[in-house]
Write a protein that holds these residues in place. Structure first.
Motif, short mmCIF file in Angstrom:
data_model
loop_
_atom_site.label_atom_id
_atom_site.label_comp_id
_atom_site.label_asym_id
_atom_site.label_seq_id
_atom_site.Cartn_x
_atom_site.Cartn_y
_atom_site.Cartn_z
N LEU A 66 0.83 -1.21 0.00
CA LEU A 66 0.00 0.00 0.00
C LEU A 66 0.86 1.26 0.00
O LEU A 66 0.57 2.22 -0.71
CB LEU A 66 -0.92 0.01 1.23
CG LEU A 66 -1.99 -1.08 1.29
CD1 LEU A 66 -2.72 -1.03 2.62
CD2 LEU A 66 -2.97 -0.94 0.14
N ALA A 67 1.94 1.25 0.78
CA ALA A 67 2.77 2.44 0.91
C ALA A 67 3.77 2.61 -0.23
O ALA A 67 3.95 3.70 -0.74
CB ALA A 67 3.51 2.40 2.25
N LEU A 68 4.42 1.52 -0.64
CA LEU A 68 5.48 1.64 -1.66
C LEU A 68 4.93 1.76 -3.08
O LEU A 68 5.43 2.55 -3.88
CB LEU A 68 6.41 0.44 -1.60
CG LEU A 68 7.44 0.43 -0.48
CD1 LEU A 68 8.25 -0.86 -0.51
CD2 LEU A 68 8.37 1.62 -0.58
N TYR A 69 3.94 0.94 -3.40
CA TYR A 69 3.47 0.88 -4.78
C TYR A 69 2.06 1.44 -4.96
O TYR A 69 1.51 1.36 -6.06
CB TYR A 69 3.51 -0.57 -5.28
CG TYR A 69 4.91 -1.13 -5.41
CD1 TYR A 69 5.74 -0.71 -6.44
CD2 TYR A 69 5.39 -2.06 -4.51
CE1 TYR A 69 7.02 -1.21 -6.57
CE2 TYR A 69 6.67 -2.58 -4.64
CZ TYR A 69 7.48 -2.14 -5.67
OH TYR A 69 8.75 -2.64 -5.78
N GLN A 70 1.46 1.99 -3.92
CA GLN A 70 0.09 2.52 -3.95
C GLN A 70 -0.87 1.53 -4.62
O GLN A 70 -1.72 1.90 -5.44
CB GLN A 70 0.04 3.87 -4.67
CG GLN A 70 0.61 5.02 -3.90
CD GLN A 70 2.11 5.12 -3.99
OE1 GLN A 70 2.68 4.84 -5.04
NE2 GLN A 70 2.75 5.50 -2.92
N MET A 71 -0.73 0.27 -4.25
CA MET A 71 -1.61 -0.78 -4.78
C MET A 71 -2.99 -0.66 -4.15
O MET A 71 -3.15 -0.02 -3.12
CB MET A 71 -1.06 -2.16 -4.43
CG MET A 71 0.24 -2.50 -5.05
SD MET A 71 0.77 -4.13 -4.45
CE MET A 71 2.25 -4.34 -5.39
N THR A 72 -3.95 -1.30 -4.79
CA THR A 72 -5.24 -1.44 -4.14
C THR A 72 -5.06 -2.43 -2.99
O THR A 72 -4.08 -3.18 -2.94
CB THR A 72 -6.32 -1.96 -5.11
OG1 THR A 72 -5.96 -3.29 -5.51
CG2 THR A 72 -6.46 -1.06 -6.32
N LEU A 73 -6.02 -2.44 -2.08
CA LEU A 73 -5.91 -3.34 -0.94
C LEU A 73 -5.87 -4.80 -1.40
O LEU A 73 -5.08 -5.60 -0.90
CB LEU A 73 -7.09 -3.10 0.02
CG LEU A 73 -7.07 -3.88 1.32
CD1 LEU A 73 -5.79 -3.66 2.09
CD2 LEU A 73 -8.27 -3.51 2.16
#
Length: 163
Positions: A66-73
């Motif tokens: 979530l923090a490094l790649y701004q992925m979805t949950l």
């Protein structure tokens, strides 16, 4: 910024709700098993905790995604579980060593008197060690996730022979 915090909050709430939802059936199971054997009933909470730790183990890198790649949950949970599954032994080693270092140094920090200047050194040292351990997990995640994401991207894109 805010979107990441919302995803983190959703993740934490999901884990807490899942744990609470498992609490009711486990309590009922403890009562049922306890009617037959008190000794066996004491194993039910141990089994529940084992299942909870197993689930958290596979979700350990979700926050990193979530923090490094701004992925979805959903993507962060998927990549975290894939990294743990593919790199199980190194991941287990990283987590065990990190916990051992953190707890071991915590025991050392606690041995200093509260009114001693060494307590200030302990606070700073604990902050540095905790940050270093978290950064080690971020680097570990980033190196494994980049390989995995490249592989998944290559598997989804059409190759020249298929075009």
């Amino acid at each position: 910024g805010v979107a990441i915090w919302i995803k983190l909050l959703a993740f934490v709430l999901g884990v807490v709700v899942a744990a609470l939802l498992l609490l009711v059936p486990m309590s009922f199971l403890t009562l049922v098993v306890g009617a037959f054997s008190v000794g066996l009933a004491s194993l039910v909470p141990a089994l529940a905790l084992s299942l909870l730790f197993w689930g958290v183990f596979y979700l350990i890198f979700t926050v990193h995604g979530l923090a490094l790649y701004q992925m979805t949950l959903r993507q962060a949970i998927r990549i975290s579980s894939l990294i743990v599954r593919i790199y199980f032994a190194p991941t287990l080693g990283l987590i065990v060593l990190s916990v051992a270092i953190y707890i071991g140094l915590g025991l050392i920090w606690d041995s200093f008197a509260i009114d001693s200047v060494l307590r200030l050194v302990a606070i700073v040292g604990n902050a540095l060690i905790a940050t270093a351990l978290f950064m080690a997990s971020l680097i570990y995640y980033q190196s494994r996730a980049s390989i995995l994401l490249d592989y998944l991207k290559a598997a989804q894109s059409p190759t020249a022979s298929q075009v």
